[in-house]
Design a protein around this motif. Structure first.
Motif, PDB file in Angstrom:
ATOM      1  N   ASP A 162       0.800  -1.220   0.000  1.00 31.69           N
ATOM      2  CA  ASP A 162       0.000   0.000   0.000  1.00 31.69           C
ATOM      3  C   ASP A 162       0.835   1.273   0.000  1.00 31.69           C
ATOM      4  OD1 ASP A 162       0.937   0.105   2.559  1.00 31.69           O
ATOM      5  OD2 ASP A 162      -0.973  -0.403   3.498  1.00 31.69           O
ATOM      6  N   PRO A 176       3.973   0.864 -10.896  1.00 27.27           N
ATOM      7  CA  PRO A 176       2.652   0.826 -10.282  1.00 27.27           C
ATOM      8  C   PRO A 176       2.672   0.198  -8.894  1.00 27.27           C
ATOM      9  CG  PRO A 176       2.801  -0.831 -12.006  1.00 27.27           C
ATOM     10  CD  PRO A 176       4.087  -0.062 -12.032  1.00 27.27           C
ATOM     11  N   LEU A 177       1.852   0.775  -8.060  1.00 26.73           N
ATOM     12  CA  LEU A 177       1.646   0.260  -6.714  1.00 26.73           C
ATOM     13  C   LEU A 177       0.394  -0.601  -6.788  1.00 26.73           C
ATOM     14  CD1 LEU A 177       2.253   0.505  -3.653  1.00 26.73           C
ATOM     15  CD2 LEU A 177       0.740   2.471  -3.638  1.00 26.73           C
ATOM     16  N   ILE A 178       0.555  -1.881  -6.529  1.00 26.55           N
ATOM     17  CA  ILE A 178      -0.568  -2.800  -6.698  1.00 26.55           C
ATOM     18  C   ILE A 178      -0.957  -3.346  -5.329  1.00 26.55           C
ATOM     19  CG2 ILE A 178      -1.302  -4.950  -7.811  1.00 26.55           C
ATOM     20  CD1 ILE A 178       0.558  -4.309 -10.111  1.00 26.55           C
ATOM     21  N   GLU A 179      -2.072  -2.886  -4.805  1.00 26.87           N
ATOM     22  CA  GLU A 179      -2.494  -3.388  -3.485  1.00 26.87           C
ATOM     23  C   GLU A 179      -2.817  -4.866  -3.597  1.00 26.87           C
ATOM     24  OE1 GLU A 179      -4.101   0.626  -1.325  1.00 26.87           O
ATOM     25  OE2 GLU A 179      -5.177  -1.248  -1.076  1.00 26.87           O
ATOM     26  N   ASP A 180      -3.533  -5.212  -4.634  1.00 25.75           N
ATOM     27  CA  ASP A 180      -3.666  -6.597  -5.050  1.00 25.75           C
ATOM     28  C   ASP A 180      -4.056  -6.567  -6.519  1.00 25.75           C
ATOM     29  OD1 ASP A 180      -6.514  -6.175  -5.000  1.00 25.75           O
ATOM     30  OD2 ASP A 180      -6.419  -6.517  -2.856  1.00 25.75           O
ATOM     31  N   GLN A 182      -6.411  -7.645  -8.130  1.00 26.20           N
ATOM     32  CA  GLN A 182      -7.793  -7.299  -8.400  1.00 26.20           C
ATOM     33  C   GLN A 182      -8.010  -5.782  -8.383  1.00 26.20           C
ATOM     34  OE1 GLN A 182     -10.538  -9.056  -5.655  1.00 26.20           O
ATOM     35  NE2 GLN A 182     -12.046  -9.410  -7.259  1.00 26.20           N
ATOM     36  N   SER A 183      -7.285  -5.084  -7.511  1.00 31.45           N
ATOM     37  CA  SER A 183      -7.510  -3.644  -7.457  1.00 31.45           C
ATOM     38  C   SER A 183      -6.725  -2.901  -8.534  1.00 31.45           C
ATOM     39  CB  SER A 183      -7.182  -3.092  -6.064  1.00 31.45           C
ATOM     40  OG  SER A 183      -5.795  -3.060  -5.872  1.00 31.45           O
ATOM     41  N   TYR A 184      -5.732  -3.569  -9.161  1.00 36.47           N
ATOM     42  CA  TYR A 184      -5.070  -2.960 -10.324  1.00 36.47           C
ATOM     43  C   TYR A 184      -5.867  -3.374 -11.548  1.00 36.47           C
ATOM     44  CZ  TYR A 184      -1.343  -1.378 -13.485  1.00 36.47           C
ATOM     45  OH  TYR A 184      -0.631  -0.712 -14.450  1.00 36.47           O
ATOM     46  N   SER A 185      -7.077  -2.903 -11.577  1.00 34.18           N
ATOM     47  CA  SER A 185      -7.997  -3.392 -12.587  1.00 34.18           C
ATOM     48  C   SER A 185      -9.200  -2.472 -12.603  1.00 34.18           C
ATOM     49  CB  SER A 185      -8.416  -4.813 -12.191  1.00 34.18           C
ATOM     50  OG  SER A 185      -9.424  -5.286 -13.015  1.00 34.18           O
ATOM     51  N   SER A 228      -3.335  -3.512 -17.251  1.00 33.06           N
ATOM     52  CA  SER A 228      -4.139  -4.224 -16.253  1.00 33.06           C
ATOM     53  C   SER A 228      -4.953  -5.336 -16.899  1.00 33.06           C
ATOM     54  CB  SER A 228      -5.040  -3.247 -15.497  1.00 33.06           C
ATOM     55  OG  SER A 228      -5.924  -2.590 -16.378  1.00 33.06           O
TER      56      SER A 228
ATOM     57  N   ARG B 322      -4.282   7.660  -1.151  1.00 36.17           N
ATOM     58  CA  ARG B 322      -2.979   7.008  -1.028  1.00 36.17           C
ATOM     59  C   ARG B 322      -2.671   6.222  -2.291  1.00 36.17           C
ATOM     60  NH1 ARG B 322      -3.247   2.838   3.268  1.00 36.17           N
ATOM     61  NH2 ARG B 322      -3.950   1.611   1.518  1.00 36.17           N
ATOM     62  N   GLN B 323      -3.674   5.493  -2.799  1.00 31.27           N
ATOM     63  CA  GLN B 323      -3.411   4.706  -3.997  1.00 31.27           C
ATOM     64  C   GLN B 323      -3.173   5.583  -5.214  1.00 31.27           C
ATOM     65  OE1 GLN B 323      -5.945   1.295  -4.995  1.00 31.27           O
ATOM     66  NE2 GLN B 323      -3.976   0.412  -5.533  1.00 31.27           N
ATOM     67  N   THR B 346      -0.129   4.837 -14.001  1.00 33.30           N
ATOM     68  CA  THR B 346      -1.142   3.852 -14.399  1.00 33.30           C
ATOM     69  C   THR B 346      -1.998   3.432 -13.200  1.00 33.30           C
ATOM     70  OG1 THR B 346       0.420   2.018 -14.132  1.00 33.30           O
ATOM     71  CG2 THR B 346       0.202   2.950 -16.342  1.00 33.30           C
ATOM     72  N   SER B 347      -1.363   3.180 -12.043  1.00 33.14           N
ATOM     73  CA  SER B 347      -2.193   2.756 -10.908  1.00 33.14           C
ATOM     74  C   SER B 347      -3.098   3.897 -10.450  1.00 33.14           C
ATOM     75  CB  SER B 347      -1.355   2.187  -9.763  1.00 33.14           C
ATOM     76  OG  SER B 347      -0.184   2.902  -9.550  1.00 33.14           O
ATOM     77  N   LEU B 350      -6.159   4.092 -12.795  1.00 37.85           N
ATOM     78  CA  LEU B 350      -7.152   3.051 -12.500  1.00 37.85           C
ATOM     79  C   LEU B 350      -7.925   3.421 -11.241  1.00 37.85           C
ATOM     80  CD1 LEU B 350      -5.054  -0.119 -13.324  1.00 37.85           C
ATOM     81  CD2 LEU B 350      -7.143   0.610 -14.503  1.00 37.85           C
ATOM     82  N   ASN B 354     -11.837   4.087 -10.710  1.00 40.84           N
ATOM     83  CA  ASN B 354     -12.585   3.192  -9.824  1.00 40.84           C
ATOM     84  C   ASN B 354     -13.270   3.923  -8.670  1.00 40.84           C
ATOM     85  OD1 ASN B 354     -11.860   1.093 -11.414  1.00 40.84           O
ATOM     86  ND2 ASN B 354     -10.287   0.277 -10.046  1.00 40.84           N
ATOM     87  N   GLY B 365     -15.954  -5.604  -7.931  1.00 40.30           N
ATOM     88  CA  GLY B 365     -14.575  -5.724  -8.398  1.00 40.30           C
ATOM     89  C   GLY B 365     -13.562  -5.104  -7.461  1.00 40.30           C
ATOM     90  N   LEU B 366     -14.010  -4.452  -6.407  1.00 38.99           N
ATOM     91  CA  LEU B 366     -13.044  -3.823  -5.510  1.00 38.99           C
ATOM     92  C   LEU B 366     -12.321  -4.874  -4.686  1.00 38.99           C
ATOM     93  CD1 LEU B 366     -15.095  -0.767  -4.207  1.00 38.99           C
ATOM     94  CD2 LEU B 366     -13.389  -0.813  -6.008  1.00 38.99           C
ATOM     95  N   SER B 367     -11.133  -4.530  -4.224  1.00 40.48           N
ATOM     96  CA  SER B 367     -10.372  -5.485  -3.430  1.00 40.48           C
ATOM     97  C   SER B 367     -11.117  -5.772  -2.129  1.00 40.48           C
ATOM     98  CB  SER B 367      -9.006  -4.908  -3.113  1.00 40.48           C
ATOM     99  OG  SER B 367      -9.162  -3.824  -2.229  1.00 40.48           O
TER     100      SER B 367
END
Lengths: 403, 450
Positions: A162, A176-180, A182-185, A228, B322-323, B346-347, B350, B354, B365-367
């Motif tokens: 995170d 990219p920071l990918i929390e998981d 699924q969320s990089y989507s 993604s 934060r994201q 890119t993140s 997204l 979202n 679709g959310l985490s």
């Protein structure tokens, strides 16, 4: 000539047309994936945040001085898991002991740097930027990506978690920071996802003035969508069973991403909570269990995907902890500590460096470092990633023999 | 497109606030542009119904998350948008991270300090910041002793807060550090603790002056430098007008800063009334920061949030920021966030797309973590039917009207002709959804810009 991201931002010479659905980086990735087996190397970095107590991780378990210094939190000689005549792992690390014995895992003892800083913040910054003498913004992996990376591949490096590690801050590359995964989507607000996604692509494919902020936003948005979606399409579930921890989940998703062959060269995960000033025993037991079981599951997964010889993982922490325990059954901030290196190409089953010398502590009662951590970075850069370490680290450091 | 007073006011509210909902915009348009600027800068005349008491002050048990949520709620509901916008400006100017300070009470106190002096006097603010416990810990001034000076605060005071590199020497840094020795933090009273025996009372030579200076003298001497008003003017002009300001613009506002002896309010007011501020080339030309994007979207689109859901909502909004690259109260370093085009990753893109799904209840679709944190909010945060106007009921409105109403609800945003065509075609197709149209507008290039 490949444009760096920075050059691209400035010049804006790449036009957004309506047909950018398969960007050039992805074509390159697709071609590479067709030529099996791919030989590109992958580095996985695991950060142990908070300052892991190295003396209770790789334990000089037969040393009487260790017992003196650690009367309350010292690990029983009978419970420690031996890896050499003088050193043993914490009892929570049976899986890592097995990996060591299988020669997949190596230990580097006494990693640190001159004039150690005992602030979490500053010491972490030093490890991340590989610069102990002045404050820097960009990270060592960021500099590597800027030198040798593929700036148009948004997945060349990924951070699971995170908060982006400073190591990955680059001038040109965008990690990219990918929390998981699924969320990089993209998530549709309503109705069929495919339809909303197609609409989003059309929206960002509209003509925009050259080199305008709009054009840049649209270009990056299209990259976000293509990378993604590519990830979603290529990720294959892991067969290996992972423990149910956030850290193991990060490793699992790293295995899935690198298994997806999307051109990822660097992945980064973090396990936090090592700042054990008080009641260390329970906390460190949990954390090292998480580390050991997580790495073991990751290794099985990577092996079953046929990637064992392409993956190298190492761990580090911003510092080790004070040799003598404190009054609260814990330990205070210290200096040098052990690192672990895992991989098919690793000369494992060995300890690089001598056991900690508890009779030769510095003025604060801390270990003196034996191996400058930049030697480890240098080894990884030159012998694993095939980069020029001097360009990334700014000086020459003698490589170690673990690769 | 014709330039109207509404467009100018919408631009003003994006830059001096977080953008405006339709109702807010109607209110300000009825007042007119000039009176709107007055209301924004004279915000002390505007009652602020946000009277939620601050979380326990200086408590060690206070979590950073509590402070972040408290501030987010403030930004969502304030009737004084410029007060919070300037608080955000100072948070980035004096960028301090709770990850190092490790005391949420100190961070809260600093945030209140920024708010108190949001449009106050820069000299007063600098002297207060030099005593601020969060800053003292952040830049290691609590290790700055006569016997072993620590230069961290002295250096950043000049490099990042007032002058910029190249306008002082290493010798000036050493001398200034001596003047701040013994300026410590302690968890009692206002948090500032002066320890005479750690302070160096001796003579110092600083920027060409000599005397037994202390920290306040250092601030005064710095502010005498010709460079100081220029440095501050550049920051303010970049924040409000353009990322790439002309030297003429800087010189003009620097002169104004000096004339007003570092009073910020008249300077910001002049910026907000300047021709440059409304110049067509400066509209939709700055990338919204994540805080501007998230808070602005919520202010424009979300209906009232039940108090039971508030903790979950504010936490989620903080997570989205934060994201998107801006962890509020946790800037990456003392330089603050780089901002501008670096926000576009890119993140982040997204995550920006979202946010609409989270607002509209499309959480499938959310985490898992994001879903969990939203469970407190029962109903969708955005009522699209209400945005479209109740008169439409369930009846199908014309696509162009839907797009027009959504754009109007989103701070009267400009929608490019291309985007308009794409959305109209989509809405005319079978299964076209106004929710998705709203999501597209939130993801559009225009809406990322201020």
């Amino acid at each position: 000539m490949a444009l760096t991201r920075r050059q691209f931002l400035k010049s804006g010479t790449i036009a957004v047309s309506g047909a950018v659905f398969l960007p050039p980086w992805l074509q390159a990735v697709a071609e590479a994936a067709d030529q099996s087996p791919s030989s590109s190397k992958i580095l996985v970095v695991v950060e142990l945040a908070g300052g892991n107590d190295g003396l209770n991780t790789v334990i000089p378990y037969k040393d009487g001085k260790y017992r003196d210094l650690r009367k309350v939190i010292g690990i029983d000689q009978s419970k420690a898991l031996p890896i050499t005549a003088e050193l043993a792992l914490h009892p929570a690390m049976s899986r890592m002991q097995a990996l060591f014995q299988a020669r997949k895992l190596a230990v580097i003892e006494g990693a640190g740097y001159p004039n150690p800083n005992r602030s979490h913040f500053r010491s972490m910054e030093i490890w991340q930027t590989a610069n102990p003498t002045s404050v820097e913004y960009y990270g060592w992996l960021g500099r590597y990506l800027d030198e040798d990376g593929h700036p148009r591949n948004p997945l060349q490096a990924v951070m699971l978690g995170d908060q982006l590690a400073q190591s990955l801050l680059a001038q040109d590359a965008d990690v990219p920071l990918i929390e998981d995964i699924q969320s990089y989507s993209f998530v549709a607000a309503d109705g069929p996802r495919d339809k909303a996604l197609a609409l989003l692509k059309r929206l960002h494919s509209q003509a925009a003035p050259k080199n305008s902020a709009r054009e840049h936003i649209q270009t990056v948005s299209l990259e976000a969508i293509s990378s993604s979606e590519e990830l979603r399409a290529r990720v294959k579930e892991s067969a290996a069973g992972y423990p149910d921890t956030a850290f193991a989940n990060q490793l699992k998703e790293i295995a899935q991403i690198i298994g997806g062959n999307v051109g990822t060269a660097v992945a980064y995960a973090r396990l936090g909570g090592f700042d054990t000033h008080a009641n260390q025993a329970t906390r460190q037991q949990q954390l090292l269990t998480s580390l050991s079981e997580g790495l073991d599951a990751f290794w099985k997964d990577v092996t079953s995907r046929g990637l064992a010889d392409r993956v190298l993982l190492f761990t580090f922490s911003e510092f080790g902890r004070r040799a003598r325990e404190n009054g609260g059954a814990g330990t205070d901030h210290g200096t040098a500590g052990p690192m672990f290196v895992l991989g098919g190409a690793v000369k494992g089953g060995q300890v690089y460096g001598d056991p900690p010398d508890l009779r030769n502590l510095d003025g604060n009662g801390d270990l003196k470092y034996q191996i400058d951590f930049r030697r480890v970075y240098s080894s990884v850069l030159s012998r694993w990633l095939g980069a020029d370490p001097e360009k990334v680290l700014g000086a020459r450091y003698e490589p170690l023999a673990f690769i | 497109m014709m330039d109207t007073s509404e467009k100018k006011i919408a631009h003003l509210l994006r830059r001096a606030g977080f953008g405006a909902s339709r109702d807010q915009l109607d209110y300000y348009v009825s007042k007119g542009l000039a009176a709107t600027v007055t209301e924004l800068v004279d915000y002390q005349q505007t009652p602020n119904p946000f009277d939620k008491p601050q979380p326990t002050p200086l408590g060690k048990e206070l979590r950073p998350q509590d402070v972040r949520s408290w501030w987010i709620e403030r930004m969502l509901y304030t009737t004084r948008p410029l007060e919070e916008k300037m608080t955000l400006f100072w948070h980035n100017h004096f960028a301090t991270a709770v990850s190092k300070v490790r005391n949420a009470g100190y961070i809260l106190q600093q945030n209140q300090l920024f708010r108190k002096h949001a449009l106050g006097n820069f000299r007063t603010l600098l002297k207060q910041v030099s005593r601020d416990p969060a800053m003292v810990v952040w830049l290691d001034n609590n290790r700055n002793r006569k016997a072993s000076p620590n230069e961290n605060y002295a250096r950043e005071l000049m490099e990042l807060f007032t002058l910029g590199i190249g306008h002082y020497t290493e010798q000036d840094v050493k001398q200034a550090a001596r003047a701040f020795t013994g300026w410590f933090a302690a968890p009692r009273g206002d948090g500032f603790h002066f320890l005479p025996r750690a302070h160096d009372f001796g003579q110092k030579t600083f920027l060409g002056r000599q005397g037994a200076f202390d920290g306040d003298d250092i601030v005064d001497i710095i502010l005498e430098q010709e460079q100081a008003p220029k440095f501050l003017a550049r920051k303010l002009v970049k924040f409000f007008i353009t990322d790439d300001p002309s030297e003429a613009l800087i010189t003009m506002f620097a002169a104004l800063i000096r004339e007003n002896d570092y009073e910020i309010k008249p300077v910001v007011e002049r910026i907000l009334r300047s021709e440059a501020f409304y110049a067509p080339e400066h509209r939709y030309a700055k990338v919204k920061s994540p805080a501007e994007y998230v808070i602005g979207s919520a202010r424009m689109l979300c209906g009232p949030i039940p108090s039971a859901a508030m903790p979950a909502v504010t936490r989620t909004l903080g997570t989205f920021m934060r994201q998107m690259g801006q962890d509020l109260l946790n800037p990456p370093n003392v330089k603050g966030w780089d901002g501008g085009r670096t926000w576009i990753t890119t993140s982040a893109m997204l995550s920006r797309a979202n946010l609409a799904a989270a607002f509209l209840g499309g959480r499938r679709g959310l985490s898992a973590g994001r879903r969990r944190s939203l469970q407190g909010a029962q109903a969708p945060l955005v009522d699209v039917e209400a945005l479209l106007g109740s008169s439409n009921g369930g009846a199908a409105a014309a696509p162009a009207e839907i797009v027009g109403r959504l754009g109007s609800a989103m701070g009267a945003m400009d929608i490019s002709a291309g985007a308009r065509t794409v959305l109209n075609e989509y809405l005319a197709s079978s299964g076209g959804s106004a929710r998705v149209a709203l999501q597209m507008l939130m993801a559009s290039a225009e809406f990322q810009l201020s």
